[in-house]
Design a protein around this motif. Structure first.
Motif: not given
Length: 135
Positions: A47-51, A64-67, A127-131
């Motif tokens: 995730l960007r930005p990271k939680p 920092d990868t899940r929502v 969600l995307s690679r950039g944000s």
């Protein structure tokens, strides 16, 4: 084999895991698990930005990868994860091609070349690679 199936069913009942249908974006960077009550997505690039990092106090490890999005609430990052997440099922996940959507009751996820958007009518996430963002 029967013991394995019973053990998996008991684990799902105790942890509240309600797996529905696994799907992924064409790039394979995002893998999701959808059901009528919840959609959870994991983005391998993070995730960007990271939680905000926090101590999970035995409730799993920081992630920092899940929502996740429920059928009536706001999208929230899963910062303390006690399981392996949707990406563990990537091999069996169906590809959600660009321009296509999957619907799980009130929840709908749409894949585009820009990223994945999931919504419950009022709220959702992108969600995307950039944000990533919730709305």
């Amino acid at each position: 084999m029967r013991l394995l199936v019973l053990t998996a069913a008991l684990f799902a009942a105790l942890t509240g895991a309600a797996h529905g249908a696994y799907f992924k974006t064409p790039s394979g960077n995002i893998v999701c698990d959808g059901s009528s009550s919840r959609v959870e997505c994991e983005i391998k690039s993070g995730l960007r930005p990271k939680p905000a990092k926090r101590d999970c106090g035995g409730a799993g490890a920081y992630s920092d990868t899940r929502v996740a999005l429920t059928r009536s609430g706001r999208a929230t990052p899963i910062v303390c994860a006690g399981d392996v997440g949707p990406a563990a099922s990537e091999r069996s996940a169906k590809v959600l091609r660009y321009g296509q959507s999957r619907t799980f009751g009130r929840l709908r996820c749409t894949s585009t070349e820009k990223g994945l958007t999931c919504r419950n009518g009022s709220h959702g996430f992108f969600l995307s690679r950039g944000s990533w963002r919730s709305f």
